[in-house]
Design an enzyme around this catalytic site. Structure first.
Site, PDB file in Angstrom:
ATOM      1  N   GLU A 275       0.834  -1.206   0.000  1.00 62.93           N
ATOM      2  CA  GLU A 275       0.000   0.000   0.000  1.00 62.93           C
ATOM      3  C   GLU A 275       0.868   1.256   0.000  1.00 62.93           C
ATOM      4  O   GLU A 275       1.827   1.364   0.779  1.00 62.93           O
ATOM      5  CB  GLU A 275      -0.918   0.010   1.233  1.00 62.93           C
ATOM      6  CG  GLU A 275      -1.938  -1.116   1.220  1.00 62.93           C
ATOM      7  CD  GLU A 275      -2.999  -1.004   2.320  1.00 62.93           C
ATOM      8  OE1 GLU A 275      -4.083  -1.574   2.146  1.00 62.93           O
ATOM      9  OE2 GLU A 275      -2.736  -0.351   3.355  1.00 62.93           O
ATOM     10  N   ARG A 292      -1.696 -11.013   2.809  1.00 60.37           N
ATOM     11  CA  ARG A 292      -2.874 -11.890   2.703  1.00 60.37           C
ATOM     12  C   ARG A 292      -3.658 -11.462   1.473  1.00 60.37           C
ATOM     13  O   ARG A 292      -3.324 -10.473   0.831  1.00 60.37           O
ATOM     14  CB  ARG A 292      -3.753 -11.693   3.937  1.00 60.37           C
ATOM     15  CG  ARG A 292      -4.100 -10.211   4.117  1.00 60.37           C
ATOM     16  CD  ARG A 292      -5.147  -9.958   5.146  1.00 60.37           C
ATOM     17  NE  ARG A 292      -5.186  -8.554   5.545  1.00 60.37           N
ATOM     18  CZ  ARG A 292      -5.877  -7.603   4.945  1.00 60.37           C
ATOM     19  NH1 ARG A 292      -6.600  -7.878   3.880  1.00 60.37           N
ATOM     20  NH2 ARG A 292      -5.856  -6.356   5.382  1.00 60.37           N
TER      21      ARG A 292
HETATM   22  P1  ADP Z   1      -8.341  -4.774   2.901  1.00 55.88           P
HETATM   23  O1  ADP Z   1      -7.113  -3.979   2.701  1.00 55.88           O
HETATM   24  O2  ADP Z   1      -8.281  -6.172   2.475  1.00 55.88           O
HETATM   25  O3  ADP Z   1      -9.553  -4.043   2.508  1.00 55.88           O
HETATM   26  P2  ADP Z   1      -9.029  -4.148   5.573  1.00 55.88           P
HETATM   27  O4  ADP Z   1      -7.985  -3.314   6.197  1.00 55.88           O
HETATM   28  O5  ADP Z   1     -10.310  -3.530   5.156  1.00 55.88           O
HETATM   29  O6  ADP Z   1      -8.336  -4.918   4.416  1.00 55.88           O
HETATM   30  O7  ADP Z   1      -9.323  -5.395   6.502  1.00 55.88           O
HETATM   31  C1  ADP Z   1      -9.968  -6.552   6.037  1.00 55.88           C
HETATM   32  C2  ADP Z   1     -10.658  -7.202   7.184  1.00 55.88           C
HETATM   33  O8  ADP Z   1      -9.746  -7.617   8.165  1.00 55.88           O
HETATM   34  C3  ADP Z   1     -11.627  -6.289   7.886  1.00 55.88           C
HETATM   35  O9  ADP Z   1     -12.712  -7.066   8.284  1.00 55.88           O
HETATM   36  C4  ADP Z   1     -10.820  -5.770   9.070  1.00 55.88           C
HETATM   37  O10 ADP Z   1     -11.678  -5.461  10.136  1.00 55.88           O
HETATM   38  C5  ADP Z   1      -9.940  -6.950   9.378  1.00 55.88           C
HETATM   39  N1  ADP Z   1      -8.604  -6.585   9.872  1.00 55.88           N
HETATM   40  C6  ADP Z   1      -7.573  -6.109   9.164  1.00 55.88           C
HETATM   41  N2  ADP Z   1      -6.480  -5.964   9.918  1.00 55.88           N
HETATM   42  C7  ADP Z   1      -6.824  -6.345  11.153  1.00 55.88           C
HETATM   43  C8  ADP Z   1      -6.131  -6.424  12.411  1.00 55.88           C
HETATM   44  N3  ADP Z   1      -4.845  -6.100  12.534  1.00 55.88           N
HETATM   45  N4  ADP Z   1      -6.806  -6.873  13.462  1.00 55.88           N
HETATM   46  C9  ADP Z   1      -8.095  -7.222  13.366  1.00 55.88           C
HETATM   47  N5  ADP Z   1      -8.791  -7.172  12.217  1.00 55.88           N
HETATM   48  C10 ADP Z   1      -8.181  -6.752  11.128  1.00 55.88           C
HETATM   49  P1  ADP Z   2      -4.502  -0.059   8.197  1.00 57.23           P
HETATM   50  O1  ADP Z   2      -3.457  -1.016   8.633  1.00 57.23           O
HETATM   51  O2  ADP Z   2      -5.542   0.195   9.213  1.00 57.23           O
HETATM   52  O3  ADP Z   2      -5.038  -0.375   6.830  1.00 57.23           O
HETATM   53  P2  ADP Z   2      -2.905   2.029   6.958  1.00 57.23           P
HETATM   54  O4  ADP Z   2      -1.556   2.338   7.473  1.00 57.23           O
HETATM   55  O5  ADP Z   2      -2.985   1.246   5.707  1.00 57.23           O
HETATM   56  O6  ADP Z   2      -3.744   1.345   8.117  1.00 57.23           O
HETATM   57  O7  ADP Z   2      -3.720   3.387   6.777  1.00 57.23           O
HETATM   58  C1  ADP Z   2      -5.107   3.393   6.543  1.00 57.23           C
HETATM   59  C2  ADP Z   2      -5.517   4.680   5.855  1.00 57.23           C
HETATM   60  O8  ADP Z   2      -5.187   5.818   6.674  1.00 57.23           O
HETATM   61  C3  ADP Z   2      -4.827   4.957   4.545  1.00 57.23           C
HETATM   62  O9  ADP Z   2      -5.453   4.310   3.459  1.00 57.23           O
HETATM   63  C4  ADP Z   2      -4.899   6.458   4.442  1.00 57.23           C
HETATM   64  O10 ADP Z   2      -6.147   6.896   3.964  1.00 57.23           O
HETATM   65  C5  ADP Z   2      -4.739   6.899   5.884  1.00 57.23           C
HETATM   66  N1  ADP Z   2      -3.324   7.194   6.181  1.00 57.23           N
HETATM   67  C6  ADP Z   2      -2.440   6.346   6.753  1.00 57.23           C
HETATM   68  N2  ADP Z   2      -1.206   6.929   6.878  1.00 57.23           N
HETATM   69  C7  ADP Z   2      -1.325   8.165   6.367  1.00 57.23           C
HETATM   70  C8  ADP Z   2      -0.406   9.280   6.211  1.00 57.23           C
HETATM   71  N3  ADP Z   2       0.866   9.207   6.602  1.00 57.23           N
HETATM   72  N4  ADP Z   2      -0.892  10.408   5.638  1.00 57.23           N
HETATM   73  C9  ADP Z   2      -2.182  10.502   5.243  1.00 57.23           C
HETATM   74  N5  ADP Z   2      -3.080   9.517   5.371  1.00 57.23           N
HETATM   75  C10 ADP Z   2      -2.675   8.343   5.928  1.00 57.23           C
HETATM   76 MG    MG Z   3      -3.940  -0.482   5.095  1.00 57.08          MG
END
Ligand code: ADP
Ligand code: ADP
Ligand code: MG
Length: 445
Positions: A275, A292
């Site tokens: 990402e 995954r």
């Molecule tokens: P994707 O990037 O596949 O859209 P999401 O961030 O939306 O992934 O997460 C996919 C699913 O996994 C969601 O149901 C989210 O709540 C769950 N999920 C993702 N990361 C975690 C985590 N670290 N702990 C618990 N649930 C998670």
């Molecule tokens: P998760 O593990 O919950 O998916 P991410 O690190 O992928 O968390 O971040 C989820 C979302 O939060 C990103 O898709 C983006 O919209 C926002 N985000 C995360 N980091 C940044 C950043 N440094 N600046 C701006 N937006 C961010």
């Molecule tokens: Mg993410």
């Protein structure tokens, strides 16, 4: 080839995996909780077994029960889907130690990427540009203030073990930073049982662009282009598209090459997603890697004509990948809409309950991945996502028309959904004109 797979998940992704296995002649075993006795995944699998009561930690996250079920049913492998145990490195390790193939990367890779702050360091060393920020974990609030002064406000505080959009706060000044530091730490402790946090520069008005990668166990790796997941609410994805309207062929190749090189360098295998955030100058920065299959994987499948779940199964079987980068072609445009049982008028509060009447849309280029059926009772215990519509058109305009048509046709009676909300996004001028960033929903609605 794998012979019998236990699917350690539920809902649409369990159904999706069962279907792929069936096409390949692989037997399937579904696991279900007491809340999921009447679930579709349980019915569709060749065999099924109850792994515990409704709460996830007693069933879908119950490592002992799931391993026992795998042994009892004579499965040679486990597909974890997304969420639940999919990114649990000690679970993957345990599987491999007792001779069960975990369908995914090695436990070492899951561990390396699961700690988001460590993952950034690893990627940086592998030549990937990363979001500027703290060198690893920030131990105390004084250090946080120091880092923020160096990189400049606004900054974003993130749980190192975070996921699903949780454990993230933006601070525009020192006062906010001090306040949010403790809040994020607490949230991280509660949600992920790990209170370590790190700091990043908050990239303003970015697009979320991710690259799908696929690598076999012999060091061969390709990328399957990008997905634009910028349409988010509270850092959670709602609507995804590919190709992205902001990514030129040149930039796609550049990002793809960097992703593939990194994957090769760290020795990652199976599928994964890297990402990135892309800013106004089209500079891109690594954010995290998901080790995954992702919720939004189908939009990549439709434009590449590659079945990502089948590829996961082939790779886990030890097969050499049959694709070279030049074999990967992108045809048309695809959109995915996540249908949630929730009430947009009540701050998107989850809305479980019984589905009284149901009509699922169909037609040329329209795919619906779901596990609901008429009379199905959505339990309150799990994620509120109940279906995904995936459309494939010759171009973005046709995709949008198809998605509007499909959303308009969808009938789900008995529970509130975000279908009308999604329709409004597709009618929004700025969305239509490709003029949007991650703040789109909070700004426009
Ligand atoms: P994707 O990037 O596949 O859209 P999401 O961030 O939306 O992934 O997460 C996919 C699913 O996994 C969601 O149901 C989210 O709540 C769950 N999920 C993702 N990361 C975690 C985590 N670290 N702990 C618990 N649930 C998670
Ligand atoms: P998760 O593990 O919950 O998916 P991410 O690190 O992928 O968390 O971040 C989820 C979302 O939060 C990103 O898709 C983006 O919209 C926002 N985000 C995360 N980091 C940044 C950043 N440094 N600046 C701006 N937006 C961010
Ligand atoms: Mg993410």
């Amino acid at each position: 080839m794998l012979k019998k797979v236990l699917i350690a998940n539920r809902g649409e992704i369990a159904v999706r995996i069962i279907r792929a296995c069936r096409e390949m002649g692989i037997r399937t075993v579904a696991v279900y909780s007491e809340a999921d006795v009447n679930s579709l995944h349980k019915e569709l699998a060749d065999e099924s077994i109850c792994v515990g009561p409704a709460p996830s930690n007693k069933s879908y996250l119950n490592v002992k029960a799931i391993i026992e079920a795998t042994c009892l049913k004579g499965c040679d492998s486990i597909h974890p889907g997304y969420g639940f145990l999919s990114e649990n490195s000690s679970f993957a390790k345990m599987c491999n130690e007792i001779g069960i193939k975990f369908i995914g990367p090695s436990s070492e890779m899951i561990e390396l990427m699961g700690n988001k702050s460590k993952a950034k360091e690893t990627m940086k060393n592998a030549g990937v540009p990363v979001v500027p920020g703290s060198d690893g974990i920030v131990d105390n609030v004084l250090e946080a203030v120091k880092v923020a002064l160096k990189i400049g406000y606004p900054v974003i505080l993130k749980a190192s073990a975070g996921g699903g959009g949780k454990g993230i706060r933006v601070a525009y000044n020192e006062e906010e930073l001090v306040k949010f530091y403790d809040i994020v730490k607490q949230e991280a402790k509660i949600s992920f049982n790990d209170d370590s946090i790190y700091i990043e520069k908050f990239i303003e008005n970015p697009r979320h662009i991710e690259i799908q990668v696929m690598a076999d166990e012999y060091g061969n790796c390709v990328h399957l282009g990008e997905r634009d997941c910028t349409i988010q609410r509270k850092n959670q994805k709602m609507l995804e598209e590919t190709p992205s309207g902001i990514i030129s062929e040149k930039l796609r190749q550049k990002m793809g090459k960097i992703a593939v090189n990194a994957v090769k360098q760290i020795g990652y295998s199976n599928v994964g997603t890297i990402e990135f955030l892309v800013d106004k100058n089209k500079d891109f920065y690594f954010m995290e890697m998901n080790t995954r299959v992702q919720v939004e994987h189908p939009i990549t499948e439709t434009i590449t004509n590659i079945d990502i779940i089948k590829e996961q199964l082939k790779i886990a079987s030890g097969k050499k990948m049959e694709y070279k980068q030049e074999d990967i072609k992108f045809i048309g445009h695809s959109l995915e809409a996540r249908i949630n049982a929730e009430n947009p008028d009540k701050n998107f509060m989850p809305c479980p309950g019984e589905i009284k009447e149901l009509h699922i849309p169909g037609g040329n280029g329209i795919r619906v991945d779901t596990a609901i059926y008429p009379g199905y009772k959505i339990p309150p215990t799990y994620d509120s996502m109940i279906a995904k519509i995936i459309v494939h058109g010759k171009d973005r305009k046709e995709s949008i028309s198809k998605m509007k048509s499909a959303l308009g046709e969808f009938v789900i009676d008995g529970v509130n959904t975000n279908i009308d909300f999604l329709y409004k996004i597709l009618e929004n001028k700025n969305f239509i004109n490709n003029n949007y960033d991650t703040s789109f929903i909070s700004k426009e609605f």
